[in-house]
Design a protein around this motif. Structure first.
Motif, mmCIF file in Angstrom:
data_model
loop_
_atom_site.group_PDB
_atom_site.id
_atom_site.type_symbol
_atom_site.label_atom_id
_atom_site.label_comp_id
_atom_site.label_asym_id
_atom_site.label_seq_id
_atom_site.Cartn_x
_atom_site.Cartn_y
_atom_site.Cartn_z
ATOM 1 N N UNK A 12 0.852 -1.144 0.128
ATOM 2 C CA UNK A 12 -0.348 0.048 -0.019
ATOM 3 C C UNK A 12 1.278 1.422 0.056
ATOM 4 N N UNK A 13 0.272 2.342 -0.851
ATOM 5 C CA UNK A 13 1.515 3.345 -0.956
ATOM 6 C C UNK A 13 0.654 4.311 -0.462
ATOM 7 N N UNK A 14 1.518 5.429 0.304
ATOM 8 C CA UNK A 14 1.269 6.100 1.006
ATOM 9 C C UNK A 14 1.147 7.760 0.544
ATOM 10 N N UNK A 15 0.469 8.991 0.673
ATOM 11 C CA UNK A 15 0.372 10.124 -0.031
ATOM 12 C C UNK A 15 1.233 10.940 0.631
ATOM 13 N N UNK A 16 2.512 11.194 -0.353
ATOM 14 C CA UNK A 16 3.391 11.531 -0.375
ATOM 15 C C UNK A 16 2.898 13.324 -0.922
ATOM 16 N N UNK A 17 2.591 13.924 0.122
ATOM 17 C CA UNK A 17 2.467 15.301 1.209
ATOM 18 C C UNK A 17 3.327 16.471 0.128
ATOM 19 N N UNK A 18 3.067 17.486 -0.582
ATOM 20 C CA UNK A 18 4.461 18.622 -1.130
ATOM 21 C C UNK A 18 3.455 19.734 -0.480
ATOM 22 N N UNK A 19 4.298 20.914 -0.331
ATOM 23 C CA UNK A 19 4.453 21.533 -0.295
ATOM 24 C C UNK A 19 4.209 22.766 -1.098
ATOM 25 N N UNK A 20 3.124 23.628 -1.629
ATOM 26 C CA UNK A 20 3.541 25.264 -2.408
ATOM 27 C C UNK A 20 3.484 26.637 -1.880
ATOM 28 N N UNK A 21 4.022 26.788 -2.193
ATOM 29 C CA UNK A 21 4.623 28.518 -1.836
ATOM 30 C C UNK A 21 5.064 29.220 -3.120
ATOM 31 N N UNK A 22 3.689 30.334 -2.962
ATOM 32 C CA UNK A 22 3.908 31.023 -3.929
ATOM 33 C C UNK A 22 4.472 32.758 -3.119
ATOM 34 N N UNK A 23 5.727 33.254 -4.314
ATOM 35 C CA UNK A 23 6.348 34.530 -3.775
ATOM 36 C C UNK A 23 5.327 35.544 -3.700
ATOM 37 N N UNK A 24 4.405 35.355 -4.566
ATOM 38 C CA UNK A 24 3.488 36.774 -5.135
ATOM 39 C C UNK A 24 2.058 36.822 -3.937
ATOM 40 N N UNK A 25 1.162 38.034 -4.144
ATOM 41 C CA UNK A 25 0.358 37.474 -3.190
ATOM 42 C C UNK A 25 -0.802 38.534 -4.066
ATOM 43 N N UNK A 26 -0.323 38.178 -4.986
ATOM 44 C CA UNK A 26 -1.723 39.247 -6.457
ATOM 45 C C UNK A 26 -2.576 37.692 -6.201
ATOM 46 N N UNK A 27 -3.518 38.862 -6.460
ATOM 47 C CA UNK A 27 -4.952 38.101 -6.992
ATOM 48 C C UNK A 27 -4.431 36.913 -8.069
ATOM 49 N N UNK A 28 -4.162 37.537 -9.160
ATOM 50 C CA UNK A 28 -3.852 37.641 -10.514
ATOM 51 C C UNK A 28 -2.715 37.270 -11.042
ATOM 52 N N UNK A 29 -1.996 36.283 -9.765
ATOM 53 C CA UNK A 29 -0.309 35.448 -9.612
ATOM 54 C C UNK A 29 -0.159 34.333 -10.366
ATOM 55 N N UNK A 30 1.235 35.042 -11.248
ATOM 56 C CA UNK A 30 1.433 33.338 -12.379
ATOM 57 C C UNK A 30 1.907 32.315 -10.915
ATOM 58 N N UNK A 31 2.634 32.628 -10.701
ATOM 59 C CA UNK A 31 3.266 32.097 -9.397
ATOM 60 C C UNK A 31 2.290 31.257 -9.347
ATOM 61 N N UNK A 32 0.800 32.010 -8.787
ATOM 62 C CA UNK A 32 -0.197 30.352 -7.374
ATOM 63 C C UNK A 32 -0.485 30.087 -9.203
ATOM 64 N N UNK A 33 -0.672 30.802 -10.235
ATOM 65 C CA UNK A 33 -1.380 29.464 -11.430
ATOM 66 C C UNK A 33 -0.271 28.669 -11.617
ATOM 67 N N UNK A 34 1.152 28.984 -11.813
ATOM 68 C CA UNK A 34 1.411 27.582 -11.642
ATOM 69 C C UNK A 34 1.352 26.535 -10.687
ATOM 70 N N UNK A 35 1.309 27.321 -9.414
ATOM 71 C CA UNK A 35 1.779 25.853 -8.413
ATOM 72 C C UNK A 35 0.576 25.003 -8.702
ATOM 73 N N UNK A 36 -1.135 26.278 -8.733
ATOM 74 C CA UNK A 36 -2.628 25.709 -9.513
ATOM 75 C C UNK A 36 -2.255 24.432 -10.265
#
Length: 186
Positions: A1-25
């Motif tokens: 049985x394989x357990x979940x690998x949990x990755x954490x994403x941090x975006x250095x941009x606070x903009x609502x339309x952030x490209x970095x948040x879009x890329x992480x999504x």
């Protein structure tokens, strides 16, 4: 049985339309199987003040440190502001670097990317980010530098749509997953 690998994403941009948040999504949506990426916002992290650290650490900082401690690996995206990483990201890394010698980032696999409207894709911010992560003893994933130039034309409907950039990034995320899964206790 394989357990979940949990990755954490941090975006250095606070903009609502952030490209970095879009890329992480985009990355989060493309992951399959036992791997998941959870984004953790940095908008509530106050400026670093050693007087307010330790037992007095703000709840937002305690939450960020807990999220990092629970992650098997970290994916960080940073814009380039004035030839460096964003202040909000540097500030978060300063909080995460404490207490000295006991950082929750220390030894944890980290993969970074930068993106910029400029053709250079944020290479100077990437270098600064690498130096900071090296100083706090993060384990940098061995992979070529991921910089996405001309990012404004590569994001549509809040997602990275450029095939070449997406493929290169996801290959890097694959290296992060491999390193995160090999470093886990069995």
């Amino acid at each position: 049985m394989t357990s979940t690998i949990n990755l954490l994403g941090l975006s250095g941009s606070l903009r609502q339309q952030s490209a970095h948040t879009a890329i992480l999504n985009t990355v989060a949506e493309r992951l399959a199987g036992p791997v998941r990426l959870t984004l953790h916002g940095l908008e509530h992290i106050p400026p670093y003040n050693e007087d307010h650290d330790g037992v007095h650490a703000p709840l937002a900082v305690v939450g960020l440190r807990a999220a990092v401690a629970q992650a098997d690996g970290i994916l960080i995206g940073s814009p380039e502001y004035n030839h460096g990483m964003s202040g909000v990201l540097k500030n978060a890394l300063d909080w995460l670097s404490r207490p000295h010698g006991k950082s929750v980032v220390s030894g944890r696999p980290v993969l970074c990317f930068t993106a910029s409207p400029a053709f250079t894709g944020g290479v100077r911010a990437h270098q600064q980010l690498n130096e900071t992560l090296w100083a706090i003893q993060a384990t940098m994933v061995v992979y070529p530098q991921i910089v996405i130039g001309g990012v404004a034309g590569k994001i549509e409907h809040g997602r990275l749509v450029d095939t070449a950039a997406c493929t290169f990034l996801m290959d890097g995320v694959g290296a992060l997953i491999e390193q995160a899964s090999s470093g886990r206790a069995v």
